[in-house]
Motif scaffolding. Structure first.
Motif, PDB file in Angstrom:
ATOM      1  N   ALA A  74      26.426  48.117  55.428  1.00 23.26           N
ATOM      2  CA  ALA A  74      27.149  46.912  55.834  1.00 23.26           C
ATOM      3  C   ALA A  74      26.788  45.729  54.942  1.00 23.26           C
ATOM      4  CB  ALA A  74      26.844  46.598  57.298  1.00 23.26           C
ATOM      5  N   LEU A  75      25.499  45.587  54.607  1.00 22.36           N
ATOM      6  CA  LEU A  75      25.089  44.508  53.706  1.00 22.36           C
ATOM      7  C   LEU A  75      25.704  44.680  52.320  1.00 22.36           C
ATOM      8  CD1 LEU A  75      21.307  44.156  54.653  1.00 22.36           C
ATOM      9  CD2 LEU A  75      23.181  42.627  55.268  1.00 22.36           C
ATOM     10  N   ALA A  76      25.739  45.907  51.825  1.00 22.23           N
ATOM     11  CA  ALA A  76      26.333  46.150  50.504  1.00 22.23           C
ATOM     12  C   ALA A  76      27.831  45.831  50.509  1.00 22.23           C
ATOM     13  CB  ALA A  76      26.093  47.595  50.083  1.00 22.23           C
ATOM     14  N   VAL A 112      29.822  42.987  48.270  1.00 18.79           N
ATOM     15  CA  VAL A 112      30.991  43.296  47.439  1.00 18.79           C
ATOM     16  C   VAL A 112      32.128  42.331  47.725  1.00 18.79           C
ATOM     17  CG1 VAL A 112      32.781  45.018  47.027  1.00 18.79           C
ATOM     18  CG2 VAL A 112      30.398  45.718  47.098  1.00 18.79           C
ATOM     19  N   VAL A 113      32.358  42.044  49.006  1.00 20.32           N
ATOM     20  CA  VAL A 113      33.419  41.097  49.379  1.00 20.32           C
ATOM     21  C   VAL A 113      33.107  39.709  48.840  1.00 20.32           C
ATOM     22  CG1 VAL A 113      34.548  39.980  51.333  1.00 20.32           C
ATOM     23  CG2 VAL A 113      34.082  42.422  51.405  1.00 20.32           C
ATOM     24  N   ARG A 114      31.845  39.276  48.922  1.00 22.38           N
ATOM     25  CA  ARG A 114      31.472  37.951  48.431  1.00 22.38           C
ATOM     26  C   ARG A 114      31.674  37.845  46.924  1.00 22.38           C
ATOM     27  NH1 ARG A 114      27.638  35.203  45.984  1.00 22.38           N
ATOM     28  NH2 ARG A 114      26.498  37.111  45.489  1.00 22.38           N
ATOM     29  N   LEU A 115      31.263  38.872  46.193  1.00 22.77           N
ATOM     30  CA  LEU A 115      31.438  38.853  44.738  1.00 22.77           C
ATOM     31  C   LEU A 115      32.910  38.868  44.349  1.00 22.77           C
ATOM     32  CD1 LEU A 115      28.578  41.297  43.663  1.00 22.77           C
ATOM     33  CD2 LEU A 115      28.599  38.816  43.488  1.00 22.77           C
ATOM     34  N   LYS A 116      33.727  39.592  45.091  1.00 24.38           N
ATOM     35  CA  LYS A 116      35.155  39.639  44.793  1.00 24.38           C
ATOM     36  C   LYS A 116      35.798  38.268  45.015  1.00 24.38           C
ATOM     37  CE  LYS A 116      39.358  42.244  45.813  1.00 24.38           C
ATOM     38  NZ  LYS A 116      40.200  41.020  45.936  1.00 24.38           N
ATOM     39  N   ASP A 125      37.548  35.974  42.168  1.00 24.93           N
ATOM     40  CA  ASP A 125      38.925  35.483  42.297  1.00 24.93           C
ATOM     41  C   ASP A 125      38.980  33.968  42.171  1.00 24.93           C
ATOM     42  OD1 ASP A 125      39.683  38.083  42.682  1.00 24.93           O
ATOM     43  OD2 ASP A 125      39.789  37.942  44.870  1.00 24.93           O
ATOM     44  N   TYR A 126      37.989  33.286  42.717  1.00 25.30           N
ATOM     45  CA  TYR A 126      37.951  31.827  42.620  1.00 25.30           C
ATOM     46  C   TYR A 126      37.785  31.375  41.176  1.00 25.30           C
ATOM     47  CZ  TYR A 126      36.181  27.061  43.133  1.00 25.30           C
ATOM     48  OH  TYR A 126      35.983  25.715  43.018  1.00 25.30           O
ATOM     49  N   ILE A 127      36.893  32.045  40.430  1.00 29.08           N
ATOM     50  CA  ILE A 127      36.676  31.679  39.036  1.00 29.08           C
ATOM     51  C   ILE A 127      37.929  31.927  38.202  1.00 29.08           C
ATOM     52  CG2 ILE A 127      35.344  32.247  36.968  1.00 29.08           C
ATOM     53  CD1 ILE A 127      32.968  32.819  38.794  1.00 29.08           C
ATOM     54  N   VAL A 128      38.572  33.062  38.421  1.00 29.22           N
ATOM     55  CA  VAL A 128      39.804  33.362  37.677  1.00 29.22           C
ATOM     56  C   VAL A 128      40.886  32.339  37.985  1.00 29.22           C
ATOM     57  CG1 VAL A 128      41.656  35.055  37.440  1.00 29.22           C
ATOM     58  CG2 VAL A 128      39.279  35.816  37.505  1.00 29.22           C
ATOM     59  N   HIS A 129      40.999  31.940  39.235  1.00 25.11           N
ATOM     60  CA  HIS A 129      42.003  30.942  39.608  1.00 25.11           C
ATOM     61  C   HIS A 129      41.735  29.604  38.941  1.00 25.11           C
ATOM     62  CE1 HIS A 129      44.832  28.687  42.054  1.00 25.11           C
ATOM     63  NE2 HIS A 129      43.848  27.860  42.398  1.00 25.11           N
ATOM     64  N   ARG A 130      40.474  29.179  38.888  1.00 25.92           N
ATOM     65  CA  ARG A 130      40.148  27.910  38.259  1.00 25.92           C
ATOM     66  C   ARG A 130      40.379  27.952  36.760  1.00 25.92           C
ATOM     67  NH1 ARG A 130      37.726  24.284  41.453  1.00 25.92           N
ATOM     68  NH2 ARG A 130      38.602  22.937  39.855  1.00 25.92           N
TER      69      ARG A 130
END
Length: 199
Positions: A123-125, A129-133, A137-142
């Protein structure tokens, strides 16, 4: 001179085939009958499941359950299910010898705890994974917004860095990425992305 021929018997003995006419030796008793010190009959219920070469297999079963109880149990079970019953008895007897208090229940409880610990790690892993994704996505959008030039310097107003640290917002106020400045930088053919982001 007479040649003597040796014939193997089902019990592992050898009978002379010459003129001697020696009688065949009796088959080796099973591990149960050997431990109980009794004659192993042809209809012995223990023989198919406790071979002579595995005396320890029956020793723990006899110590925990008793030979008479095991014999009654095997006689009440159909022949096609006796092998599974013996395997279960051997496993439970060995577990009881290793852990006289909990027996096989202790092993089951330990395995359940390992499963729960592995589920928590999984569950932690998955959360990581969701946090990194989301961060990617935020970096790509910016980056897309900055390269497009839409909105100028106001596109950085919602970034976590500008919200958390007021000092980082000062350079943006003095050097805004206006459309004219972006056009001047993009029109230069020898300037790569690293030089572009250094402004």
């Amino acid at each position: 001179m007479r040649d003597e021929v040796a014939v193997a018997t089902p019990g592992g003995g050898r009978a002379g085939g010459g003129g001697g006419g020696g009688a065949a030796s009796a088959p080796a008793p099973c591990a149960a009958c050997k431990l109980l010190r009794r004659r192993c009959a042809a209809s012995c219920v223990f023989a198919p499941y406790f071979p002579p070469g595995e005396p320890h297999k029956f020793a723990n079963v006899h110590k925990v359950f008793g030979a008479s109880n095991v014999s009654k149990l095997l006689q009440e079970i159909p022949a096609q299910h006796r092998g599974d019953a013996v395997s279960s008895l051997v496993y439970e007897a060995n577990a009881r010898v290793r852990d006289p208090v909990y027996g096989c229940v202790g092993a089951i409880s330990s395995l359940q705890q390992q499963v729960e610990a592995l589920q928590a790690q999984l569950a932690l892993a998955q959360a990581e994974v969701v946090r990194l994704k989301m961060s990617n996505d935020y970096i790509v959008h910016r980056l897309k917004a900055a390269r497009g030039g839409g909105g100028g310097g106001s596109s950085y107003a919602g970034s976590p860095s500008s919200m958390s640290s007021p000092k980082t917002a000062e350079p943006e106020a003095h050097c805004k990425a206006t459309p004219e400045l972006l056009d001047m930088v993009v029109d230069q053919p020898d300037m790569d992305d690293a030089q572009f982001w250094s402004y």
